[in-house]
Motif scaffolding. Structure first.
Motif, PDB file in Angstrom:
ATOM      1  N   PRO A  71       0.820  -1.220   0.000  1.00  0.00           N
ATOM      2  CA  PRO A  71       0.000   0.000   0.000  1.00  0.00           C
ATOM      3  C   PRO A  71       0.853   1.270   0.000  1.00  0.00           C
ATOM      4  O   PRO A  71       2.051   1.239   0.278  1.00  0.00           O
ATOM      5  N   LYS A  72       0.176   2.369  -0.273  1.00  0.00           N
ATOM      6  CA  LYS A  72       0.813   3.682  -0.229  1.00  0.00           C
ATOM      7  C   LYS A  72      -0.098   4.616   0.551  1.00  0.00           C
ATOM      8  O   LYS A  72      -1.318   4.609   0.384  1.00  0.00           O
ATOM      9  N   VAL A  73       0.506   5.399   1.417  1.00  0.00           N
ATOM     10  CA  VAL A  73      -0.221   6.358   2.248  1.00  0.00           C
ATOM     11  C   VAL A  73       0.078   7.752   1.719  1.00  0.00           C
ATOM     12  O   VAL A  73       1.243   8.115   1.539  1.00  0.00           O
ATOM     13  N   TYR A  74      -0.969   8.529   1.500  1.00  0.00           N
ATOM     14  CA  TYR A  74      -0.786   9.851   0.923  1.00  0.00           C
ATOM     15  C   TYR A  74      -1.679  10.844   1.641  1.00  0.00           C
ATOM     16  O   TYR A  74      -2.632  10.490   2.345  1.00  0.00           O
ATOM     17  N   ALA A  75      -1.339  12.113   1.478  1.00  0.00           N
ATOM     18  CA  ALA A  75      -2.128  13.202   2.048  1.00  0.00           C
ATOM     19  C   ALA A  75      -2.424  14.194   0.944  1.00  0.00           C
ATOM     20  O   ALA A  75      -1.626  14.380   0.019  1.00  0.00           O
ATOM     21  N   GLY A  76      -3.575  14.814   1.036  1.00  0.00           N
ATOM     22  CA  GLY A  76      -3.961  15.822   0.065  1.00  0.00           C
ATOM     23  C   GLY A  76      -4.710  16.937   0.742  1.00  0.00           C
ATOM     24  O   GLY A  76      -5.378  16.745   1.769  1.00  0.00           O
ATOM     25  N   GLY A  77      -4.606  18.112   0.214  1.00  0.00           N
ATOM     26  CA  GLY A  77      -5.303  19.248   0.792  1.00  0.00           C
ATOM     27  C   GLY A  77      -5.490  20.333  -0.249  1.00  0.00           C
ATOM     28  O   GLY A  77      -4.822  20.349  -1.286  1.00  0.00           O
ATOM     29  N   ASN A  78      -6.436  21.232   0.022  1.00  0.00           N
ATOM     30  CA  ASN A  78      -6.652  22.329  -0.903  1.00  0.00           C
ATOM     31  C   ASN A  78      -7.247  23.509  -0.171  1.00  0.00           C
ATOM     32  O   ASN A  78      -7.910  23.372   0.872  1.00  0.00           O
ATOM     33  N   GLY A 129     -13.230  27.583   0.550  1.00  0.00           N
ATOM     34  CA  GLY A 129     -13.255  26.312   1.249  1.00  0.00           C
ATOM     35  C   GLY A 129     -11.858  25.753   1.427  1.00  0.00           C
ATOM     36  O   GLY A 129     -10.928  26.094   0.691  1.00  0.00           O
ATOM     37  N   THR A 130     -11.679  24.924   2.412  1.00  0.00           N
ATOM     38  CA  THR A 130     -10.407  24.240   2.670  1.00  0.00           C
ATOM     39  C   THR A 130     -10.694  22.775   2.944  1.00  0.00           C
ATOM     40  O   THR A 130     -11.787  22.411   3.371  1.00  0.00           O
ATOM     41  N   GLY A 131      -9.704  21.952   2.679  1.00  0.00           N
ATOM     42  CA  GLY A 131      -9.888  20.526   2.917  1.00  0.00           C
ATOM     43  C   GLY A 131      -8.566  19.824   3.147  1.00  0.00           C
ATOM     44  O   GLY A 131      -7.518  20.256   2.646  1.00  0.00           O
ATOM     45  N   LEU A 132      -8.561  18.762   3.897  1.00  0.00           N
ATOM     46  CA  LEU A 132      -7.386  17.941   4.159  1.00  0.00           C
ATOM     47  C   LEU A 132      -7.802  16.488   4.129  1.00  0.00           C
ATOM     48  O   LEU A 132      -8.758  16.090   4.812  1.00  0.00           O
ATOM     49  N   LEU A 133      -7.099  15.692   3.350  1.00  0.00           N
ATOM     50  CA  LEU A 133      -7.426  14.284   3.189  1.00  0.00           C
ATOM     51  C   LEU A 133      -6.191  13.434   3.459  1.00  0.00           C
ATOM     52  O   LEU A 133      -5.067  13.821   3.133  1.00  0.00           O
ATOM     53  N   ILE A 134      -6.404  12.304   4.055  1.00  0.00           N
ATOM     54  CA  ILE A 134      -5.370  11.285   4.217  1.00  0.00           C
ATOM     55  C   ILE A 134      -5.952   9.977   3.713  1.00  0.00           C
ATOM     56  O   ILE A 134      -7.040   9.568   4.136  1.00  0.00           O
ATOM     57  N   GLY A 135      -5.240   9.353   2.786  1.00  0.00           N
ATOM     58  CA  GLY A 135      -5.776   8.147   2.193  1.00  0.00           C
ATOM     59  C   GLY A 135      -4.743   7.055   2.042  1.00  0.00           C
ATOM     60  O   GLY A 135      -3.542   7.270   2.192  1.00  0.00           O
ATOM     61  N   VAL A 136      -5.227   5.870   1.766  1.00  0.00           N
ATOM     62  CA  VAL A 136      -4.391   4.697   1.553  1.00  0.00           C
ATOM     63  C   VAL A 136      -4.849   4.029   0.267  1.00  0.00           C
ATOM     64  O   VAL A 136      -6.061   3.797   0.080  1.00  0.00           O
ATOM     65  N   THR A 137      -3.905   3.730  -0.596  1.00  0.00           N
ATOM     66  CA  THR A 137      -4.220   2.969  -1.806  1.00  0.00           C
ATOM     67  C   THR A 137      -3.613   1.583  -1.659  1.00  0.00           C
ATOM     68  O   THR A 137      -2.461   1.438  -1.254  1.00  0.00           O
ATOM     69  N   VAL A 138      -4.409   0.584  -1.966  1.00  0.00           N
ATOM     70  CA  VAL A 138      -3.969  -0.814  -1.865  1.00  0.00           C
ATOM     71  C   VAL A 138      -4.124  -1.453  -3.237  1.00  0.00           C
ATOM     72  O   VAL A 138      -5.244  -1.582  -3.746  1.00  0.00           O
ATOM     73  N   PRO A 139      -3.009  -1.845  -3.873  1.00  0.00           N
ATOM     74  CA  PRO A 139      -3.127  -2.502  -5.181  1.00  0.00           C
ATOM     75  C   PRO A 139      -3.704  -3.901  -5.023  1.00  0.00           C
ATOM     76  O   PRO A 139      -3.230  -4.704  -4.207  1.00  0.00           O
TER      77      PRO A 139
END
Length: 510
Positions: free
Chosen positions: A348-355, A377-387
């Motif tokens: 997996p890969k752990v990533y963060a995103g925001g705007n 608006g503002t936002g913050l995301l933390i996600g995990v992708t699993v192949p």
């Protein structure tokens, strides 16, 4: 965007089709009409490189296809040499220094090393977040016709415009070592490129030294050929003098003249070989201008000493410091890191995103008050992708990386074996050259004595022309062999130092 009228259906598609057809037609002009016909630029595909194609291409003669390239003087401009003193007489160390500063091979290797270093920086940049800023704006005006009232045509016009400003962040936080493996592979590749850069300089030192010694030997051979010609002319003079006294036959006179012609032929050949050796030396240095070179001193250079270290010691030293072996070893390490990078694709890969975003818009209807709106608006995301499934792609990538690693290991072994072979051959070549020089030196002494005796005997009427001319030819051959052996010994010593990896500067010439 302003909407007033609509294009007839199909017109846009037709215009696009015509444009694509024109592109295909131009592309067809970029090759010859058939395999047996020459190509010439036609129309828009003509470039600066082919700017003289129409004017400089002569008509075919006799109907034969003419595959000539048009003349362009811009391609004939040679780079102006820098740092060359036309009044200076260059020695071997000075030639090597000039080559290291001006030869394009060193600059190419340096740029390749810089590119490999930049690749490391690009991989390391993936550890940091990516921040992008976007601004989007638009405008639209629409006129909507209303039903006719009392014969009057009316319409409602609406106008809408707005902008949006977005600042976005993307950051890969954790990937189970994939970037670390890719960075390791890039670093090993950069090490290999820098090692090969040093190796390019070592090769340049060897090439210039070899060409210098060969040129020096060519100068000596030309001098010996001129001396042999003078000897042949002396024999001819003696024969003609004896013939005026009735002591020499016409056959002897013809033989003497033939010997002079043969000596002149060998002198011409030696002169041509000297010119070729000089041009080869300039090519090794990497300059297009003529240089004054002190290659005569190569004849006075003392012979190198035989290799004193044992063969095993020499091989171990070479394998530990040769640039090609070191570069191949670094490539093998890079391929191993490539396997780890491919295997990490399963994890997996752990990533963060925001705007951060803000926008504004206006809506206007003719005859009514306009409506304006702003928002943010503002936002913050933390996600995990699993192949989960990739149709065997990741398996193929891992197998490909493993195959490349095995190939790199085999290549490393091949480079080691080649290095050992080159070392053994270089030691044997040096030994043979030194032994040949000793034998050739003795041969020159004997041939010189033989020529002096044969010529003196003929002048005194007790010898033959055949003996004198044969002795002259044998003396020239012996001198050539001595010069060749001397140059071969010097080149052999430089070659041995090069294949061992110790020819690292002009001060370390053997």
């Amino acid at each position: 965007m302003k909407v007033r009228h609509a294009l007839p259906r199909g017109v846009g598609a037709g215009v696009l089709a015509l444009a694509l057809a024109g592109c295909a037609s131009n592309a067809a002009h970029m090759t010859s009409t058939s395999a047996d016909q020459p190509w010439t630029p036609r129309g828009d595909e003509e470039t600066v490189v082919w700017s003289l194609a129409r004017e400089g291409r002569p008509a075919s003669e006799g109907g034969a296809a003419d595959f000539r390239i048009p003349v362009d003087s811009a391609r004939a401009q040679l780079a102006a040499p820098k740092g060359i003193d036309p009044a200076r007489v260059y020695s071997l160390p000075e030639l090597i220094d000039l080559a290291q500063r001006t030869n394009p091979a060193t600059r190419v290797a340096w740029q390749q090393a810089r590119q490999a270093a930049l690749a490391v920086g690009m991989v390391e940049a993936t550890y940091l977040p990516v921040i992008t800023a976007s601004v989007i704006g638009g405008y639209q005006e629409v006129a909507t016709p209303l039903p006719e009232v009392l014969g009057e045509s009316l319409s409602v016009e609406t106008t809408q415009e707005g902008t949006a400003r977005i600042l976005a962040l993307q950051w890969l936080l954790f990937d189970f070592g994939q970037r670390r493996a890719v960075a390791a592979a890039a670093k090993h590749a950069a090490i290999a490129a820098n090692v090969l850069f040093n190796g390019t300089h070592q090769k340049l030192i060897f090439d210039v030294s070899q060409a210098y010694y060969v040129y020096g030997a060519a100068i000596q051979r030309r001098g010996f050929a001129e001396a042999a010609l003078r000897n042949a002319e002396a024999v001819r003079t003696a024969v003609e003098a004896r013939r005026t006294q009735g002591l020499a036959t016409s056959v002897e006179t013809a033989q003497a003249r033939q010997a002079v012609a043969q000596a002149e032929f060998r002198r011409v050949q030696a002169d041509g070989e000297e010119r070729d050796a000089y041009r080869n030396l300039l090519a090794a240095v990497g300059v297009n201008a003529d240089l004054k070179v002190d290659a005569v001193s190569a004849a006075r250079r003392p012979l190198p000493a035989p290799a004193s270290a044992s063969l095993d010691t020499t091989i171990q030293l070479a394998l530990s410091q040769r640039p090609d072996v070191a570069a191949s070893y670094a490539a093998m390490q890079a391929s191993k890191a490539g396997i780890k990078a491919a295997q990490a694709d399963y994890l997996p890969k752990v990533y963060a995103g925001g705007n951060i975003a803000s926008g504004s818009g206006d809506f206007d209807v003719s005859g009514l008050p306009s409506i304006g709106q702003q928002g943010s608006g503002t936002g913050l995301l933390i996600g995990v992708t699993v192949p989960l499934y990739a149709a065997g792609l990741r398996d193929a990538q891992v197998r490909d990386a493993e195959s490349r690693a095995k190939m790199a290991a085999d290549e490393f072994q091949r480079v080691q074996t080649a290095a050992v072979t080159e070392i053994v051959a270089a030691r044997n070549a040096l030994r043979t050259a030194l032994e040949s020089h000793r034998a050739a030196t003795a041969l020159v002494g004997a041939a010189s004595t033989t020529y002096d005796a044969a010529f003196a005997a003929y002048r005194n009427g007790v010898g033959t022309v055949d003996a004198a001319t044969e002795a002259d030819t044998a003396l020239l051959d012996a001198r050539d062999a001595q010069v060749e052996a001397h140059a071969a010994a010097l080149v052999g010593a430089v070659n041995l130092a090069f294949v061992v990896g110790s020819l690292t500067s002009r001060e370390r010439l053997p």
